[in-house]
Design an enzyme around this catalytic site. Structure first.
Site, PDB file in Angstrom:
ATOM      1  CB  THR A   1      -0.822  -0.055   1.310  1.00 50.09           C
ATOM      2  OG1 THR A   1      -1.541  -1.260   1.311  1.00 50.09           O
ATOM      3  CG2 THR A   1      -1.752   1.107   1.477  1.00 50.09           C
TER       4      THR A   1
ATOM      5  CG  ASP B   1      -6.022  -1.189   5.990  1.00 55.20           C
ATOM      6  OD1 ASP B   1      -5.876  -1.833   4.933  1.00 55.20           O
ATOM      7  OD2 ASP B   1      -5.070  -0.687   6.617  1.00 55.20           O
TER       8      ASP B   1
ATOM      9  CB  THR C   1       1.107   0.011   4.910  1.00 52.83           C
ATOM     10  OG1 THR C   1       1.562  -1.144   4.189  1.00 52.83           O
ATOM     11  CG2 THR C   1       2.220   0.469   5.843  1.00 52.83           C
TER      12      THR C   1
ATOM     13  N   GLY D   1      -5.016  -5.669   6.049  1.00 49.81           N
ATOM     14  CA  GLY D   1      -6.150  -4.750   6.133  1.00 49.81           C
ATOM     15  C   GLY D   1      -7.235  -5.184   7.092  1.00 49.81           C
TER      16      GLY D   1
ATOM     17  NE  ARG E   1      -8.871  -7.570   1.615  1.00 49.92           N
ATOM     18  CZ  ARG E   1      -7.846  -6.771   1.817  1.00 49.92           C
ATOM     19  NH1 ARG E   1      -7.422  -5.979   0.852  1.00 49.92           N
ATOM     20  NH2 ARG E   1      -7.219  -6.749   2.966  1.00 49.92           N
TER      21      ARG E   1
HETATM   22  N1  GLY Z   1      -3.579  -2.663   3.748  1.00 46.54           N
HETATM   23  C1  GLY Z   1      -4.073  -2.908   2.467  1.00 46.54           C
HETATM   24  C2  GLY Z   1      -5.044  -3.977   2.389  1.00 46.54           C
HETATM   25  O1  GLY Z   1      -5.070  -4.865   3.233  1.00 46.54           O
HETATM   26  O2  GLY Z   1      -5.806  -3.989   1.456  1.00 46.54           O
END
Ligand code: GLY
Length: 302
Positions: free
Chosen positions: A170, A201, A221, A224, A198
């Site tokens: 991320t 976060d 990051t 999520g 899906r």
């Molecule tokens: N932190 C990015 C995700 O899990 O999509």
């Protein structure tokens, strides 16, 4: 005109980088160059909200990072992108599972400006690009060969690879501007071989992104689902606001909560005094930062 020293941080993902002797020179060079641009724009008076959008756009355009072009692919081999942005005055915008905005963070920013809805998802978010005047790209634009090979490996092992299983992840930015205003933005392709639809976060205000001028701006990051479960980014704000905890202590505690619920990752934060924190539970996090007008620094490992 108020003349606060400016501060910012960028991240390009946290992870247990598999090649510990690898210098990641290209990643560091990209982060240092983008960080230098963000700092110089802030020093010239760019508002924090524009600065974090600019930093994340540049990271989305850079193939080294898992966001925009070069994002990881879902079970169907598609790049489905999430992004969010928030100003310290509470204005925010988010997009989830988009396939067409060239810069998902800029669609999130357009929603913030529009003010009617905080979040749009999927095909309807894609369709909003035209109405909001956002540049679009064909779905193929986002897909690069490295990501297709990564998806093949994940399929062969029947796993969903977190963005920290590879030295990629991320992206995000936090900033304090010359007026002392705060902002945060985050963008991602999520996890390799994730289920279609899906959302992690990064697309969720409060989990992946939060800003409040009285406390802090945060971008996360990592895994999520865990960051959503602990409401990571907003929780740091509430700990500072109601519990009077310093940002770095609140941030370390939230990262530990992520670990306690089976996840891992890191975050970047800047507080109202311009102090920066960069905690992580992983071996590394691609990052660049400057505190209070200091020269820009960049690093990979803890
Ligand atoms: N932190 C990015 C995700 O899990 O999509």
């Amino acid at each position: 005109m108020p003349h606060h020293p400016v501060s910012f941080a960028l991240h390009g993902g946290a992870g247990d980088m598999p090649q510990r002797d690898h210098g990641y020179a290209e990643h560091l060079a990209a982060l240092q160059a983008i960080g230098t641009q963000v700092q110089s724009a802030l020093q010239d008076g760019l508002p924090a909200l524009d600065a974090v959008e600019m930093g994340v756009r540049l990271l989305e355009d850079c193939e080294h990072f898992n966001a925009g072009r070069g994002a990881v692919l879902n079970t169907l081999g598609e790049a489905e992108l999430d992004a969010s942005i928030m100003g310290g005055d509470g204005a925010c915008g988010a997009v989830a599972a988009t396939r067409r905005p060239r810069n998902p963070v800029t669609l999130a920013r357009a929603l913030l400006n529009d003010g009617r809805h905080v979040m749009l998802a999927g095909a309807h978010a894609d369709a909003a690009c035209e109405r909001l005047g956002i540049s679009m790209a064909e779905p193929e634009y986002f897909i690069i060969e490295d990501r297709q090979r990564q998806l093949e490996r994940a399929r062969a092992h029947a796993t969903v690879m977190l963005d920290h299983d590879e030295p990629l992840g991320t992206v995000g930015a936090v900033a304090r501007d010359r007026h002392g205003r705060l902002a945060a933005a985050t963008s991602t392709g999520g996890m390799t071989n994730k289920a279609a639809g899906r959302v992690g976060d990064t697309g969720v205000i409060g989990a992946g992104t939060w800003a409040n001028d009285q406390t802090c701006a945060i971008s996360t990051t990592g895994h999520g689902e865990s960051f959503i479960r602990v409401n990571a980014a907003a929780q740091i704000h509430w700990r500072m606001s109601l519990g009077h905890e310093p940002m770095h202590a609140a941030a370390e505690l939230v990262i530990q909560q992520v670990v306690d619920c089976g996840g891992m990752g890191g975050l970047i934060g800047v507080d109202r005094d311009g102090l920066v924190c960069l905690p992580m539970s992983t071996l590394g996090m691609f990052r660049a930062w400057s505190e209070l007008d200091a020269p820009v620094r960049s690093a990979v490992f803890r």
